[in-house]
Design an enzyme around this catalytic site. Structure first.
Site, PDB file in Angstrom:
ATOM      1  N   VAL A 121      -5.261   7.108   1.747  1.00 21.26           N
ATOM      2  CA  VAL A 121      -4.644   6.744   3.032  1.00 21.26           C
ATOM      3  C   VAL A 121      -4.321   5.250   3.050  1.00 21.26           C
ATOM      4  CG1 VAL A 121      -5.101   6.522   5.508  1.00 21.26           C
ATOM      5  CG2 VAL A 121      -5.800   8.593   4.306  1.00 21.26           C
ATOM      6  N   HIS A 122      -3.153   4.914   3.559  1.00 17.48           N
ATOM      7  CA  HIS A 122      -2.779   3.511   3.757  1.00 17.48           C
ATOM      8  C   HIS A 122      -1.689   3.439   4.824  1.00 17.48           C
ATOM      9  CE1 HIS A 122      -0.206   5.101   0.536  1.00 17.48           C
ATOM     10  NE2 HIS A 122       0.715   4.217   0.920  1.00 17.48           N
TER      11      HIS A 122
END
Length: 179
Positions: A121-122
């Site tokens: 996730v980013h």
């Protein structure tokens, strides 16, 4: 074909790719101490800020939880809060460093969302300015980045370092926050 010269990009093209298949690039960066060389500009207890190697605009960064997961729902409450706080600081630092008029910010979750890294996730944070889109992308399918990534890194690093609760542990290191 139109050509845009970006000679600073040769370092990325010529990089050692022998380790590219050895795990997550974001997780590998957490092990590094050469933050400036890797464009890690800030760190908090559970997240960090990384400049994008292929920015849409100057100052395009990613705020990345340290937890390796591609599932947003898998992030615990402490990580979600830390990630949100570091995003707030990122907006403030970008405002101070670059005089931003607005932002596009968001997550690409899952392979179909179009992100090239879907297993960690980013959040992308892309600074925007009034009039920053011109004829180049429309007519020639070309985006012009008006500032070298190293110069943007230095300006953003200085802006993060100016926060009261920021520390810089050494030359070439990312700004650190403890909350």
């Amino acid at each position: 074909m139109e050509q845009v010269f970006a000679p600073w990009r040769i370092e990325w093209v010529d990089r050692d790719r022998s380790g590219d298949d050895e795990g997550c690039v974001f997780c590998r960066l957490l092990e590094e101490t050469t933050d400036r060389d890797n464009y890690v500009v800030a760190r908090s207890p559970r997240s960090f800020v990384l400049m994008n190697n292929y920015p849409y605009n100057p100052g395009h960064v990613m705020v990345i939880p340290r937890t390796h997961t591609g599932e947003y729902a898998a992030l615990d409450d402490e990580t979600l809060l830390d990630h949100a706080r570091l995003k707030q600081r990122t907006f403030e630092a970008l405002d101070a460093a670059l005089g931003v008029d607005g932002y596009n910010a968001g997550l690409n979750l899952g392979n179909a969302a179009g992100g090239s890294i879907d297993d960690h996730v980013h959040t992308h944070v892309v600074p925007r300015w009034g009039g920053d889109t011109n004829f180049m992308p429309v007519i020639s399918d070309t985006k012009v980045i008006v500032q070298a990534i190293e110069d943007t890194y230095d300006a953003l690093h200085d802006a993060f370092a100016n926060f009261d609760d920021a520390t810089v542990p050494g030359e070439g290191r990312a700004v650190e926050f403890e909350w």
